[in-house]
Design an enzyme around this catalytic site. Structure first.
Site, PDB file in Angstrom:
ATOM      1  N   ALA A 125      37.055 -32.844  19.305  1.00  0.00           N
ATOM      2  CA  ALA A 125      35.670 -32.487  19.623  1.00  0.00           C
ATOM      3  C   ALA A 125      34.850 -33.735  19.941  1.00  0.00           C
ATOM      4  O   ALA A 125      34.002 -33.727  20.847  1.00  0.00           O
ATOM      5  CB  ALA A 125      35.050 -31.725  18.450  1.00  0.00           C
ATOM      6  N   VAL A 126      35.114 -34.814  19.214  1.00  0.00           N
ATOM      7  CA  VAL A 126      34.396 -36.075  19.465  1.00  0.00           C
ATOM      8  C   VAL A 126      34.707 -36.561  20.884  1.00  0.00           C
ATOM      9  O   VAL A 126      33.803 -36.922  21.654  1.00  0.00           O
ATOM     10  CB  VAL A 126      34.789 -37.146  18.411  1.00  0.00           C
ATOM     11  N   ARG A 168      44.629 -45.839   2.944  1.00  0.00           N
ATOM     12  CA  ARG A 168      43.609 -46.490   2.111  1.00  0.00           C
ATOM     13  C   ARG A 168      43.501 -47.928   2.611  1.00  0.00           C
ATOM     14  O   ARG A 168      44.455 -48.472   3.164  1.00  0.00           O
ATOM     15  CB  ARG A 168      44.018 -46.501   0.641  1.00  0.00           C
ATOM     16  N   GLY A 222      36.291 -38.334   3.301  1.00  0.00           N
ATOM     17  CA  GLY A 222      35.530 -37.965   2.109  1.00  0.00           C
ATOM     18  C   GLY A 222      34.521 -39.030   1.709  1.00  0.00           C
ATOM     19  O   GLY A 222      34.148 -39.889   2.520  1.00  0.00           O
ATOM     20  N   GLY A 272      42.923 -30.885  -6.504  1.00  0.00           N
ATOM     21  CA  GLY A 272      41.542 -30.937  -6.975  1.00  0.00           C
ATOM     22  C   GLY A 272      41.452 -31.886  -8.152  1.00  0.00           C
ATOM     23  O   GLY A 272      41.517 -31.480  -9.305  1.00  0.00           O
ATOM     24  N   ARG A 273      41.357 -33.179  -7.832  1.00  0.00           N
ATOM     25  CA  ARG A 273      41.330 -34.190  -8.887  1.00  0.00           C
ATOM     26  C   ARG A 273      40.038 -34.144  -9.679  1.00  0.00           C
ATOM     27  O   ARG A 273      40.016 -34.242 -10.883  1.00  0.00           O
ATOM     28  CB  ARG A 273      41.481 -35.591  -8.275  1.00  0.00           C
ATOM     29  N   ALA A 303      44.512 -14.365 -10.420  1.00  0.00           N
ATOM     30  CA  ALA A 303      45.143 -15.110 -11.523  1.00  0.00           C
ATOM     31  C   ALA A 303      44.649 -14.608 -12.872  1.00  0.00           C
ATOM     32  O   ALA A 303      43.527 -14.121 -12.983  1.00  0.00           O
ATOM     33  CB  ALA A 303      44.832 -16.597 -11.373  1.00  0.00           C
ATOM     34  N   HIS A 362      53.657  -9.650 -15.967  1.00  0.00           N
ATOM     35  CA  HIS A 362      53.806 -11.015 -15.450  1.00  0.00           C
ATOM     36  C   HIS A 362      52.416 -11.642 -15.352  1.00  0.00           C
ATOM     37  O   HIS A 362      51.410 -10.935 -15.253  1.00  0.00           O
ATOM     38  CB  HIS A 362      54.538 -11.038 -14.101  1.00  0.00           C
ATOM     39  N   HIS A 420      51.384 -31.771  -1.994  1.00  0.00           N
ATOM     40  CA  HIS A 420      50.907 -32.097  -0.644  1.00  0.00           C
ATOM     41  C   HIS A 420      51.115 -30.996   0.386  1.00  0.00           C
ATOM     42  O   HIS A 420      50.578 -31.099   1.489  1.00  0.00           O
ATOM     43  CB  HIS A 420      51.559 -33.396  -0.171  1.00  0.00           C
TER      44      HIS A 420
HETATM   45  P1  ADP Z   1      38.085 -40.327   0.763  1.00  0.00           P
HETATM   46  O1  ADP Z   1      37.389 -40.769   2.000  1.00  0.00           O
HETATM   47  O2  ADP Z   1      38.959 -39.140   1.001  1.00  0.00           O
HETATM   48  O3  ADP Z   1      37.118 -40.160  -0.409  1.00  0.00           O
HETATM   49  P2  ADP Z   1      39.078 -42.829  -0.473  1.00  0.00           P
HETATM   50  O4  ADP Z   1      38.181 -42.765  -1.646  1.00  0.00           O
HETATM   51  O5  ADP Z   1      40.491 -43.202  -0.691  1.00  0.00           O
HETATM   52  O6  ADP Z   1      39.142 -41.459   0.353  1.00  0.00           O
HETATM   53  O7  ADP Z   1      38.451 -43.881   0.559  1.00  0.00           O
HETATM   54  C1  ADP Z   1      39.062 -44.117   1.784  1.00  0.00           C
HETATM   55  C2  ADP Z   1      38.820 -45.539   2.227  1.00  0.00           C
HETATM   56  O8  ADP Z   1      37.407 -45.761   2.417  1.00  0.00           O
HETATM   57  C3  ADP Z   1      39.224 -46.625   1.242  1.00  0.00           C
HETATM   58  O9  ADP Z   1      40.604 -46.904   1.284  1.00  0.00           O
HETATM   59  C4  ADP Z   1      38.388 -47.793   1.737  1.00  0.00           C
HETATM   60  O10 ADP Z   1      38.942 -48.362   2.903  1.00  0.00           O
HETATM   61  C5  ADP Z   1      37.090 -47.107   2.121  1.00  0.00           C
HETATM   62  N1  ADP Z   1      36.153 -47.177   0.973  1.00  0.00           N
HETATM   63  C6  ADP Z   1      36.169 -46.437  -0.144  1.00  0.00           C
HETATM   64  N2  ADP Z   1      35.205 -46.809  -1.007  1.00  0.00           N
HETATM   65  C7  ADP Z   1      34.562 -47.833  -0.421  1.00  0.00           C
HETATM   66  C8  ADP Z   1      33.469 -48.697  -0.794  1.00  0.00           C
HETATM   67  N3  ADP Z   1      32.843 -48.559  -1.969  1.00  0.00           N
HETATM   68  N4  ADP Z   1      33.080 -49.647   0.092  1.00  0.00           N
HETATM   69  C9  ADP Z   1      33.698 -49.780   1.274  1.00  0.00           C
HETATM   70  N5  ADP Z   1      34.738 -49.038   1.681  1.00  0.00           N
HETATM   71  C10 ADP Z   1      35.169 -48.081   0.857  1.00  0.00           C
END
Ligand code: ADP
Length: 324
Positions: free
Chosen positions: A24-25, A74, A104, A172-173, A188, A218, A252
């Site tokens: 879409a972008v 990451r 996220g 769901g952590r 459930a 069950h 996963h």
């Molecule tokens: P999500 O985006 O799903 O929450 P993560 O928490 O693993 O996943 O973050 C993804 C990536 O975003 C990290 O590996 C890092 O590169 C970047 N990131 C996360 N937190 C920070 C932060 N406080 N400052 C800068 N970059 C960040």
């Protein structure tokens, strides 16, 4: 002066529909006559210059594909000042004036840091956990729930034949959205979420006993990974109820697969919105869907918001789980 080139990246855990958002972008950017560069492997691509041009034809056939064609990873280095500055320099060098980040909260923190270095950013919420505060809905949640439901329906068939108890761990952590949705959808007997402190007697044993006294032979217990481990819950059930539950950790599997209509359409709407808004001069915002309507929020405000599990949803799950 109007922007001529933007970048797009996917970061953090992948979710079904990320590709639809990238598509879409690219499509929307084309109508604005701007180039899109794909930054690969999340923020690593910004640090290493792992960047490819995304022409129109590169997003053909992408809508139905799970995962992310840009890869994701990451990137701890981006959590340092030097890392962010390297990223900013790469963008400058490649003539990229704006960055759309799909992911996220972590991804949005990276965008916030880029914004503080003067880069125009826009975030698109994509995580199966649906735990992003500024939006009612994040890309991937619906597909993940449907995948889990499909798997549990299959499990139920065999649990029913053998009159057994099944403990199923879903993702769901930090949030129980998947567990509650899936728990309601599969009927459930008990649903354990990180938002509610676990009381085994009240939340599990009593429910199983009640269901057994009302003719159930069950039982299905859903555990969000943040609420505990399936293996521990099963051990407690064995000790206190005497049944020997079977354990399934869906893991996963929930992150993959072809996105549902809801995820394709949501990703498409959000991707288009992000580009349209950047072109209109808005920046450093995160897209959200509130009551079905597209909106966008300042990225600092968005990161300060807190997402909670809807009480009415949890209550529905509890009431319908054949318990008192
Ligand atoms: P999500 O985006 O799903 O929450 P993560 O928490 O693993 O996943 O973050 C993804 C990536 O975003 C990290 O590996 C890092 O590169 C970047 N990131 C996360 N937190 C920070 C932060 N406080 N400052 C800068 N970059 C960040």
């Amino acid at each position: 002066m109007a922007m001529r080139r933007i970048g797009v990246l996917t970061s953090g855990g992948d979710s079904p529909g990320m590709n639809a958002a990238v598509r879409a972008v690219v499509r929307t950017a084309h109508t604005h006559d701007i180039e899109v560069m794909g930054i690969r492997r999340g923020y690593n691509g910004l640090i290493n210059g792992d960047i490819v041009e995304l022409g129109q034809s590169m997003v053909n056939g992408l809508m139905a594909r799970g995962g992310t064609m840009l890869y994701t990873a990451r990137c701890p280095e981006f959590m340092t000042k030097e890392g962010v500055e390297k990223g900013r320099d790469t963008l400058k060098y490649r003539g990229i004036e704006g960055v759309i980040g799909i992911g996220g909260d972590g991804t949005f923190r990276g965008l916030r840091d880029l914004a503080e270095c003067g880069v125009a950013t826009f975030g698109i919420p994509a995580t199966i956990d649906n735990d992003i505060a500024c939006t009612n809905y994040s890309i991937g949640f619906d597909t993940a729930c449907n995948t889990a439901i499909d798997a549990i329906d299959k499990l139920r068939d065999t649990m029913q034949s053998h009159e057994r108890c099944s403990v199923v761990e879903v993702m769901g952590r930090r949030a129980g959205h998947i567990a509650v949705y899936v728990g309601i959808a599969v009927g459930a007997n008990a649903i354990l979420v990180p938002e509610h402190k676990l009381d085994f007697e009240r939340d599990v044993f009593e429910k199983i006993r009640y269901a057994r006294n009302h003719g159930n032979t069950h039982f299905i217990i859903i555990v969000a990974e943040g609420a505990g481990k399936a293996i521990d819950v099963a051990a407690e059930i064995k000790e206190h109820i005497g049944m020997e539950p079977r354990i399934t950790v869906l893991g996963h599997i929930q992150r993959g697969g072809t996105p549902t209509a809801r995820d394709r359409v949501t990703a498409s709407r959000m991707g288009k919105h992000a580009v349209d808004m950047l072109m209109a001069g808005k920046k450093n915002r995160v897209v959200g869907i509130i009551d079905g309507n597209l909106q966008d929020f300042d990225i600092f405000t968005a990161l300060d918001m807190k997402r909670e599990l809807q009480d009415s949803m949890y209550e529905t799950a509890v009431v319908l789980s054949l318990s008192r």
